[in-house]
Design an enzyme around this catalytic site. Sequence first.
Site, PDB file in Angstrom:
ATOM      1  CD  GLN A   1      -0.986   7.865   1.570  1.00 56.15           C
ATOM      2  OE1 GLN A   1      -1.619   6.903   1.115  1.00 56.15           O
ATOM      3  NE2 GLN A   1      -0.781   8.958   0.863  1.00 56.15           N
TER       4      GLN A   1
ATOM      5  NE  ARG B   1      -6.421   5.308   0.957  1.00 58.58           N
ATOM      6  CZ  ARG B   1      -5.524   5.913   0.205  1.00 58.58           C
ATOM      7  NH1 ARG B   1      -5.366   5.585  -1.050  1.00 58.58           N
ATOM      8  NH2 ARG B   1      -4.785   6.897   0.699  1.00 58.58           N
TER       9      ARG B   1
ATOM     10  CG  ASP C   1       5.026   4.758  -6.625  1.00 56.41           C
ATOM     11  OD1 ASP C   1       4.879   5.787  -5.931  1.00 56.41           O
ATOM     12  OD2 ASP C   1       4.060   4.135  -7.121  1.00 56.41           O
TER      13      ASP C   1
END
Length: 756
Positions: A255, A612, A224
């Site tokens: 990201q 977010r 991950d």
Amino acid sequence: MRYLETLNPQQLEAVKHTEGPSMVIAGAGSGKTRVLTFRIAYLIENGVDPFNILALTFTNKAAREMKSRIASIVGASEAKNISMGTFHSVFARILRHHSDKLGYPSNFTIYDTQDSRSLLKTIIKELKLDDKTYKPSLVHGRISSAKNNLISAAAYEANTDIVAEDRMSGKPRLFEIYKAYEKRCFMAGAMDFDDLLYKTNVLLRDHPDVLHFYQQRFRYILVDEYQDTNYAQYLIVKKLADVYQNICVVGDDAQSIYSFRGANIENILNFRNDYPDCVTFKLEQNYRSTKTIVNAANSIIQKNKDQIEKTVWTDNDDGNKIKVIRTLTDNEEGKVISNMIHEVKYNEQAANEDFAILYRTNAQSRSFEEALRKLNLPYKIYGGLSFYQRKEIKDLLAYFRLTANPNDEEALKRVINYPKRGIGKTTIEKIIVAADHYEVGLWDVITNPAKYPTGIPGAAQNKISSFVTAIKSYQVELEKVDAYELAQNIAKSSGITKELYDDKTPEGVARYENIQALLAGIKEFTESVSENETAYLSDFMIDVALLTDADEEKEEDKDKITLMTIHASKGLEFPYVFIVGMEENLFPSQMSLNSRSDLEEERRLFYVALTRAEKKAVLSYATSRYRWGNLITSEPSRFIEEIDTEFLEINNPSRGTGRSLNQMNFERKVGIPGKKLFSDKERKLKKISSSEVQSKSGTKASDLDLKVGYNVMHEKFGKGKVVGLDGSPPTKATVFFPKVGNKQLLLKFAKLEILD
């Protein structure tokens, strides 16, 4: 397999393609955790033995949540057999099994950052170096970087480029500190966080039998957040996957924000070079945010050159435009944002936990804390003092560590005279000198006073002997009783609980309650294992050493407004997000403006912050801010300008009369033909006093909008620059004019104009 029916077509493809290398590029809010979870469940339901699956995450919390979901599909007993956890926790357990091959005890201590820096501070002092030049935090960072790039102390010293770089920076003896640190950790039977990866690489490199064993065991590997892996992690995964190549990496290059920790975005960008047969899946549907937020984020990240092309989209509602708030000061920013939260909370019946204030640096939290307290709005700060870093907790844990590993010198020095037993500083220094002289550990010296004489008088020696006896009595019980029983015994017999219980001050009561909370946590740990297993104290210490901030959320922290850095927010989501301090040299950081790659990482950081948000996002900036003790003027961040203006709504709650130069520049920069970022209606609503007259060349300078550094025009002296202001609000300005030098002018009569 009904659970597969909940997946969209792209997610389903990624789950069902189980053989060979694959890469899942998962946009923000696209359900990557679900894909990882279901992929593992699908493997097991199709005959893969859970013992053959390795799943690596970046937080223990993520691993626990995934394992729980998998258990609900395939059963708890099967899920328990999966090797799943963080890189550090999984490889710490592998190292314990094979520690003898590296010369370490199986119960080696894991030093946290505080332990490492404490040891480095001692070494720097022993080498008689200036701790202002060789700051422990700086030295620790340098050693950490070396280990993440698999550079040992010997290789560091032999590398002429590295040594020359240290010499140029005024730290020519860094290699000596590294060598001493490596030696002392080994003698203490301790590894730091970076060693858990570095030593795993050494183990797999130098012991082909161990590598072969784990290559055969871990036939299916899932990673991950692959964009956050460093070189050491990359190499371990590559070695383990080399035989079967059933490797699936999940991540989002957009990201990648942890280069300061050694993360290398090239790992994900070049994955297809490592595995030419790789199949790539793109998860582009966002389930989290509104269309406005998703599209605004896309308009930001498309400015980056180094990226894997994708277009994130959503079927969610359009949602509100992103508000941009301008304030005059950072204190006003705190008040405005807190008032907005208060208003939204009651208008929309939102819970405190629905709100997050995100900032670039921890120092920015002050103004928001003050404002939230005045409104009685409860909040929590991530990145504050961890529960496990509190003194009383560290003290008791040091007893636990010393029981498991008596060679742990940092633990020994911490508790040999706590609670006070009359073993003073001079006595401890004599023990350290003797250990250095005989080249043995501190524990060897205090357990063999005849063999390693210290010159410590009889009374003090007797107290040391009592301490040794106590520790040895704990060691006898280490694998006889469970973690809770032994922890309770140590807490009581060491005198820690009594000392804290006797302290009836509010601080003392709080410390005692923290010890009880720790013991309660150990009790819960012992009850979490299977009926036929025993959870020993050494097992608990592994878990504690590898905890992250994300793993420590307590029940009392639940319904509170969250304040955190953007780096800490990755992986989280909130209905309402306030991204504050959106100013040049703050965000993007001034240190990121030296190269395109650094600036692109800052842009990715902003992308993370914006994504977010689920329902609403607010951006705020101040036109002046105190930094490093000085009041500085600020310009809006370039990142605000990079958002397509159709997604923005500009608000100006400041009490100033007229627009500041910063705001006018901002309007000019982001304005596009046919669209005005600040509406005519908004401009007309601003009050302009009769003494303030707009001219074609500039704006009349009032006492509110004139700042040091502004370029101004004077009728007589021509163009000049403001170099000083007197009074609050200012009534005088010192202006430098190239033709006549400095002039002090009364603002009331000077008729200065701020130039565009």
